[in-house]
Design a protein around this motif. Structure first.
Motif, short mmCIF file in Angstrom:
data_model
loop_
_atom_site.label_atom_id
_atom_site.label_comp_id
_atom_site.label_asym_id
_atom_site.label_seq_id
_atom_site.Cartn_x
_atom_site.Cartn_y
_atom_site.Cartn_z
N LYS A 152 -19.68 -20.78 18.73
CA LYS A 152 -20.89 -20.17 19.30
C LYS A 152 -21.33 -18.96 18.47
O LYS A 152 -22.53 -18.74 18.24
CB LYS A 152 -20.67 -19.76 20.76
CG LYS A 152 -20.77 -20.92 21.73
CD LYS A 152 -20.61 -20.46 23.18
CE LYS A 152 -20.76 -21.64 24.13
NZ LYS A 152 -20.31 -21.30 25.49
N ALA A 153 -20.35 -18.17 18.03
CA ALA A 153 -20.66 -16.97 17.23
C ALA A 153 -21.28 -17.37 15.88
O ALA A 153 -22.24 -16.75 15.42
CB ALA A 153 -19.39 -16.15 17.00
N GLU A 154 -20.74 -18.42 15.26
CA GLU A 154 -21.29 -18.88 13.98
C GLU A 154 -22.70 -19.43 14.16
O GLU A 154 -23.58 -19.22 13.31
CB GLU A 154 -20.38 -19.94 13.36
CG GLU A 154 -19.08 -19.38 12.80
CD GLU A 154 -18.28 -20.40 12.01
OE1 GLU A 154 -18.78 -21.51 11.76
OE2 GLU A 154 -17.14 -20.07 11.63
N GLU A 155 -22.92 -20.14 15.26
CA GLU A 155 -24.27 -20.66 15.55
C GLU A 155 -25.26 -19.51 15.72
O GLU A 155 -26.40 -19.58 15.28
CB GLU A 155 -24.25 -21.50 16.83
CG GLU A 155 -23.91 -22.94 16.60
CD GLU A 155 -24.34 -23.80 17.77
OE1 GLU A 155 -25.38 -24.46 17.67
OE2 GLU A 155 -23.62 -23.80 18.79
N ALA A 156 -24.81 -18.44 16.38
CA ALA A 156 -25.67 -17.28 16.62
C ALA A 156 -26.11 -16.64 15.31
O ALA A 156 -27.24 -16.17 15.18
CB ALA A 156 -24.96 -16.27 17.51
N VAL A 157 -25.21 -16.62 14.32
CA VAL A 157 -25.56 -16.07 13.00
C VAL A 157 -26.70 -16.89 12.40
O VAL A 157 -27.67 -16.33 11.85
CB VAL A 157 -24.33 -16.07 12.05
CG1 VAL A 157 -24.75 -15.68 10.63
CG2 VAL A 157 -23.26 -15.11 12.56
N GLY A 158 -26.61 -18.21 12.51
CA GLY A 158 -27.66 -19.07 12.00
C GLY A 158 -29.01 -18.78 12.67
O GLY A 158 -30.04 -18.74 12.00
#
Length: 235
Positions: free
Chosen positions: A190-196
């Protein structure tokens, strides 16, 4: 590229000041979704560009999660129904399918769309990609998932199927199944998706070189070569 709602292209610089350059050479972050056929084409074109530059051995590629269908039910949905909803009609998808089959043929990807029965929710697949990175097998895992879905029509929303595909990529099947049935990796993905999302990504594949130069879409290899050369100059 494959888009969240609705094909763009372009080269741009990261403005957020972050850098992921290391002493080991080029870093490449690829935002993609396993159900995006252009992401599979983009993977091949990136690999060709790296081979041209003879830098494949020095490139560190990290696959980042992006969900094209964030509201997809956990058990997925019938593919024909999904295509009608997304593209308006099967005929509209048919026109894009012709482009994809041609692009796939150029990259030795024999797309077999007719084998796909369901469009899956890809959260579990993204967690598996994250998990494979911890084992040093992320690229092999991404390749196995693309192949399983687009060439063999596997239901990559199903935990047992994912564990089987993971074994093909060199992971332990039982341990993988235990991981997928846990909640591990959920927060990280979820955190990596948020960066995107903060980067403003609306379609995939999306490539970031050395944290500064980005390309949207499955561009021709020469465009990747230019971006890589520019990223190396700036770092």
């Amino acid at each position: 590229p494959c888009r969240v709602d609705a094909s763009g292209s372009g080269l741009s610089s990261r403005e957020d000041g972050t850098s992921v350059m290391t002493d080991r050479g080029l870093t490449v972050e690829v935002y993609s979704d396993i159900v995006c056929p252009w992401c599979y084409v983009g993977k091949r074109r990136l690999e060709r560009a790296l081979a041209q530059l003879n830098g494949g051995a020095h490139a560190r590629i990290t696959w980042r999660p992006f969900q094209l269908n964030p509201t997809m039910p956990l058990d997925g949905m019938d593919r024909a129904a999904y295509l009608k909803t997304k593209f308006g009609s099967l005929e509209n998808f048919g026109r894009m399918e012709e482009q994809l089959l041609a692009a796939g043929a150029d990259e030795q990807i024999p797309f077999a769309f007719e084998k796909i029965q369901r469009t899956p929710n890809t959260v579990a697949a993204h967690r598996l990609v994250w998990y494979a990175a911890q084992q040093g097998k992320q690229d092999a895992m991404v390749e196995a998932l693309f192949r399983g879905y687009f060439l063999e029509g596997k239901n990559i929303g199903d935990v047992k199927t994912l564990a089987h595909v993971a074994a093909e990529a060199g992971l332990d099947r039982t341990e993988t199944e235990e991981f997928l049935e846990s909640e591990k990796g959920v927060v990280e993905v979820k955190a990596e998706e948020a960066v995107g999302r903060r980067l403003g990504i609306r379609g995939v594949p999306y490539f970031v070189f050395n944290g500064s130069i980005s390309i949207s879409g499955a561009q021709p290899p020469d465009m990747f070569v230019s971006a890589i050369q520019q990223a190396e100059k700036e770092s």
